[in-house]
Design a protein around this motif. Structure first.
Motif, PDB file in Angstrom:
ATOM      1  N   VAL A  60     -16.232  39.935  47.684  1.00 40.39           N
ATOM      2  CA  VAL A  60     -17.205  38.840  47.571  1.00 40.39           C
ATOM      3  C   VAL A  60     -17.933  38.596  48.893  1.00 40.39           C
ATOM      4  CG1 VAL A  60     -17.486  36.373  47.089  1.00 40.39           C
ATOM      5  CG2 VAL A  60     -15.905  37.737  45.726  1.00 40.39           C
ATOM      6  N   PHE A  61     -17.196  38.574  49.998  1.00 40.38           N
ATOM      7  CA  PHE A  61     -17.776  38.180  51.287  1.00 40.38           C
ATOM      8  C   PHE A  61     -17.923  39.327  52.278  1.00 40.38           C
ATOM      9  CE2 PHE A  61     -15.594  34.309  49.723  1.00 40.38           C
ATOM     10  CZ  PHE A  61     -16.710  33.494  49.591  1.00 40.38           C
ATOM     11  N   GLY A  62     -17.525  40.556  51.898  1.00 41.24           N
ATOM     12  CA  GLY A  62     -17.664  41.680  52.808  1.00 41.24           C
ATOM     13  C   GLY A  62     -16.638  41.624  53.934  1.00 41.24           C
ATOM     14  N   PHE A  63     -17.073  42.043  55.131  1.00 38.08           N
ATOM     15  CA  PHE A  63     -16.164  42.117  56.273  1.00 38.08           C
ATOM     16  C   PHE A  63     -15.633  40.733  56.652  1.00 38.08           C
ATOM     17  CE2 PHE A  63     -15.338  42.533  60.903  1.00 38.08           C
ATOM     18  CZ  PHE A  63     -14.327  43.480  60.814  1.00 38.08           C
ATOM     19  N   VAL A  64     -16.469  39.704  56.526  1.00 33.31           N
ATOM     20  CA  VAL A  64     -16.007  38.337  56.798  1.00 33.31           C
ATOM     21  C   VAL A  64     -14.878  37.964  55.847  1.00 33.31           C
ATOM     22  CG1 VAL A  64     -16.687  35.906  56.807  1.00 33.31           C
ATOM     23  CG2 VAL A  64     -18.219  37.628  57.747  1.00 33.31           C
ATOM     24  N   GLY A  65     -14.987  38.410  54.587  1.00 31.94           N
ATOM     25  CA  GLY A  65     -13.928  38.132  53.622  1.00 31.94           C
ATOM     26  C   GLY A  65     -12.611  38.770  54.003  1.00 31.94           C
ATOM     27  N   LEU A  66     -12.674  39.977  54.583  1.00 28.97           N
ATOM     28  CA  LEU A  66     -11.441  40.627  55.041  1.00 28.97           C
ATOM     29  C   LEU A  66     -10.778  39.827  56.155  1.00 28.97           C
ATOM     30  CD1 LEU A  66     -12.535  44.386  55.129  1.00 28.97           C
ATOM     31  CD2 LEU A  66     -11.118  43.247  53.409  1.00 28.97           C
ATOM     32  N   LEU A  67     -11.600  39.255  57.045  1.00 30.60           N
ATOM     33  CA  LEU A  67     -11.038  38.442  58.122  1.00 30.60           C
ATOM     34  C   LEU A  67     -10.459  37.132  57.589  1.00 30.60           C
ATOM     35  CD1 LEU A  67     -13.772  38.880  60.898  1.00 30.60           C
ATOM     36  CD2 LEU A  67     -11.604  40.082  60.680  1.00 30.60           C
ATOM     37  N   LEU A  68     -11.110  36.571  56.562  1.00 30.40           N
ATOM     38  CA  LEU A  68     -10.665  35.291  56.020  1.00 30.40           C
ATOM     39  C   LEU A  68      -9.509  35.430  55.039  1.00 30.40           C
ATOM     40  CD1 LEU A  68     -14.081  33.526  55.300  1.00 30.40           C
ATOM     41  CD2 LEU A  68     -12.425  32.885  57.049  1.00 30.40           C
ATOM     42  N   ALA A  69      -9.292  36.649  54.522  1.00 27.60           N
ATOM     43  CA  ALA A  69      -8.358  36.811  53.410  1.00 27.60           C
ATOM     44  C   ALA A  69      -6.947  36.373  53.757  1.00 27.60           C
ATOM     45  CB  ALA A  69      -8.361  38.273  52.957  1.00 27.60           C
ATOM     46  N   VAL A  70      -6.425  36.828  54.890  1.00 24.84           N
ATOM     47  CA  VAL A  70      -5.027  36.521  55.220  1.00 24.84           C
ATOM     48  C   VAL A  70      -4.822  35.030  55.496  1.00 24.84           C
ATOM     49  CG1 VAL A  70      -3.123  37.031  56.787  1.00 24.84           C
ATOM     50  CG2 VAL A  70      -4.644  38.865  56.041  1.00 24.84           C
ATOM     51  N   PRO A  71      -5.643  34.374  56.355  1.00 24.63           N
ATOM     52  CA  PRO A  71      -5.438  32.935  56.522  1.00 24.63           C
ATOM     53  C   PRO A  71      -5.679  32.138  55.256  1.00 24.63           C
ATOM     54  CG  PRO A  71      -7.381  33.679  57.737  1.00 24.63           C
ATOM     55  CD  PRO A  71      -6.637  34.894  57.312  1.00 24.63           C
ATOM     56  N   MET A  72      -6.658  32.536  54.429  1.00 19.55           N
ATOM     57  CA  MET A  72      -6.892  31.821  53.174  1.00 19.55           C
ATOM     58  C   MET A  72      -5.709  31.999  52.228  1.00 19.55           C
ATOM     59  SD  MET A  72      -9.743  30.192  53.364  1.00 19.55           S
ATOM     60  CE  MET A  72     -10.268  29.864  51.695  1.00 19.55           C
ATOM     61  N   ALA A  73      -5.117  33.191  52.217  1.00 18.83           N
ATOM     62  CA  ALA A  73      -3.928  33.406  51.396  1.00 18.83           C
ATOM     63  C   ALA A  73      -2.767  32.549  51.880  1.00 18.83           C
ATOM     64  CB  ALA A  73      -3.548  34.887  51.413  1.00 18.83           C
ATOM     65  N   ALA A  74      -2.646  32.398  53.204  1.00 16.13           N
ATOM     66  CA  ALA A  74      -1.585  31.546  53.758  1.00 16.13           C
ATOM     67  C   ALA A  74      -1.786  30.089  53.341  1.00 16.13           C
ATOM     68  CB  ALA A  74      -1.571  31.666  55.277  1.00 16.13           C
ATOM     69  N   ILE A  75      -3.025  29.612  53.418  1.00 22.91           N
ATOM     70  CA  ILE A  75      -3.322  28.229  53.015  1.00 22.91           C
ATOM     71  C   ILE A  75      -3.059  28.049  51.530  1.00 22.91           C
ATOM     72  CG2 ILE A  75      -5.177  26.540  52.759  1.00 22.91           C
ATOM     73  CD1 ILE A  75      -6.412  27.711  55.307  1.00 22.91           C
ATOM     74  N   ALA A  76      -3.510  29.019  50.726  1.00 28.30           N
ATOM     75  CA  ALA A  76      -3.316  28.915  49.276  1.00 28.30           C
ATOM     76  C   ALA A  76      -1.841  28.892  48.918  1.00 28.30           C
ATOM     77  CB  ALA A  76      -4.016  30.083  48.577  1.00 28.30           C
ATOM     78  N   SER A  77      -1.020  29.673  49.623  1.00 23.31           N
ATOM     79  CA  SER A  77       0.412  29.700  49.311  1.00 23.31           C
ATOM     80  C   SER A  77       1.066  28.350  49.598  1.00 23.31           C
ATOM     81  CB  SER A  77       1.100  30.804  50.108  1.00 23.31           C
ATOM     82  OG  SER A  77       1.104  30.510  51.494  1.00 23.31           O
ATOM     83  N   VAL A  78       0.626  27.686  50.679  1.00 21.09           N
ATOM     84  CA  VAL A  78       1.155  26.353  50.982  1.00 21.09           C
ATOM     85  C   VAL A  78       0.767  25.366  49.886  1.00 21.09           C
ATOM     86  CG1 VAL A  78       1.014  24.401  52.586  1.00 21.09           C
ATOM     87  CG2 VAL A  78       1.205  26.725  53.471  1.00 21.09           C
ATOM     88  N   LEU A  79      -0.500  25.403  49.461  1.00 20.75           N
ATOM     89  CA  LEU A  79      -0.974  24.483  48.433  1.00 20.75           C
ATOM     90  C   LEU A  79      -0.302  24.749  47.089  1.00 20.75           C
ATOM     91  CD1 LEU A  79      -4.789  24.371  49.292  1.00 20.75           C
ATOM     92  CD2 LEU A  79      -3.009  22.729  49.903  1.00 20.75           C
ATOM     93  N   VAL A  80      -0.084  26.025  46.763  1.00 22.18           N
ATOM     94  CA  VAL A  80       0.588  26.350  45.502  1.00 22.18           C
ATOM     95  C   VAL A  80       2.025  25.838  45.512  1.00 22.18           C
ATOM     96  CG1 VAL A  80       1.483  28.266  44.124  1.00 22.18           C
ATOM     97  CG2 VAL A  80      -0.888  28.309  44.917  1.00 22.18           C
TER      98      VAL A  80
END
Length: 363
Positions: free
Chosen positions: A316-336
């Protein structure tokens, strides 16, 4: 405010955030890297403040020190790394052809060991992998352009990232207070607890896993270069930097290094075994020493979920998405995890209409 309205508000906020990231994805790279750098360096700035440095001077000293170290490493190793990568891309077709020739030479032994039918399947698989590898190499320059790694983007990244990091570090405490001031008073304690969990998880991602990644790259590059493997410096650095994708750094580095070693050292099997042993040895060290010490259980993300986040946000976001993927996954896991915990405390899970006093559950 009812639970339903609160959920709708947070979902609406998430949708707006995703749309904003998508609209501005082409210019986000220096801001994402700058924010990550500021988060990484903030503890150092705080330590200098304890030594009676002003926030501005502490920020300037830390940032200049990091820039000097990075520039020194780039000026020392970048020309050699760039030369090795270019030569590796140029010689890749020859390496693939040499490997196919070696496997063809071994075909009688392979037929005797696996049987004619299974050996034919293995040979077909090897040829398919070789074609895919060559196709990837041929399209790599175009893919780098597509994800935004053009000369202008690199210049913008190198110029804007330190500026973004400087101003974020300078006003970090003020931003934290501003966010806390916007929290709903009724649920401030609970939200602060979630934010602390997110901070712990983000620290594991950016500081802990980032440290593991750099150590991996340094070890692989040094070990392969000392062994004398062709393009060992470039292969080791790429394998180490790909370690943020679960198993990808190990698989890529092991496969590429052993393939080069077969062509370079054949028929000396000992050297091929040493090259493979470097990756097997370090995989053991990383899994049993580095990760428990530097990362621990702070991330707590399933590797499958991590790979899905990388593929989805990258698409969806290209190279920026690759950089954001791991921290966003970490945040999502906390919220889940928080959502699951609240669900198990709710009437929907417990099977009654409210708490002991007959009042409905709140968020």
């Amino acid at each position: 405010m009812t639970l339903r309205n609160q959920v709708l508000i947070w979902i609406g906020f998430l949708v707006v955030l995703i749309l904003t990231l998508w609209v501005f994805r082409a210019i986000l790279l220096p801001f994402v890297v700058g924010a990550a750098l500021a988060y990484l360096l903030n503890p150092l700035v705080n330590q200098l403040q304890k030594l009676r440095f002003g926030r501005g001077w502490a920020t300037l000293i830390v940032l200049l020190a990091v820039i000097m170290v990075v520039m020194s490493l780039l000026l020392t190793f970048l020309p050699l790394i760039g030369q090795q990568i270019i030569e590796l891309l140029q010689r890749a077709p020859k390496y693939v052809a040499d490997l196919q020739e070696l496997f063809a030479r071994w075909s009688p032994e392979i037929n005797e060991w696996l049987g004619p039918e299974r050996a034919a399947q293995v040979q077909t698989s090897i040829n398919d992998l070789a074609r895919q590898a060559l196709g990837f190499i041929a399209t790599l320059p175009g893919e780098l352009v597509n994800i935004g790694l053009t000369g202008a983007a690199v210049i913008g990244l190198t110029v804007l990232t330190p500026v973004v990091a400087f101003y974020l570090l300078l006003d970090w405490e003020g931003m934290v207070r501003g966010v806390e001031g916007l929290l709903p008073q009724e649920h401030k304690g609970e939200i602060n607890a979630i934010l602390r969990d997110i901070d712990k998880s983000m620290a594991g991602v950016i500081r802990g896993q980032g440290g593991v990644l750099l150590i991996d790259a340094a070890f692989y590059a040094t070990a392969l270069s000392l062994i004398g493997l062709n393009f060992g410096l470039a292969v080791g650095l790429i394998a180490g930097l790909l370690s943020f994708i679960p198993f990808m750094g190990f698989i890529f580095g092991f496969g590429l290094s052993v393939g080069i070693a077969l062509v370079q050292f054949w028929p000396n099997w000992w050297m091929v075994a040493v090259v493979g042993g470097v990756f097997l040895f370090w995989q053991f060290i990383e899994g049993n020493i580095l990760y428990p010490k530097l990362v621990g259980s702070s991330i707590n993300i399933n590797p499958v979920w991590m790979m899905f986040a990388l593929l989805a946000l990258g698409a969806v976001f290209g190279f920026v998405g690759l950089l954001l993927a791991v921290p966003m996954a970490a945040i999502a896991s906390v919220l889940v995890r928080f959502g699951v915990r609240k669900y198990k405390e709710s009437a929907l899970y417990l099977g009654h209409n409210g708490d002991d006093n007959g009042t409905p559950d709140k968020l």
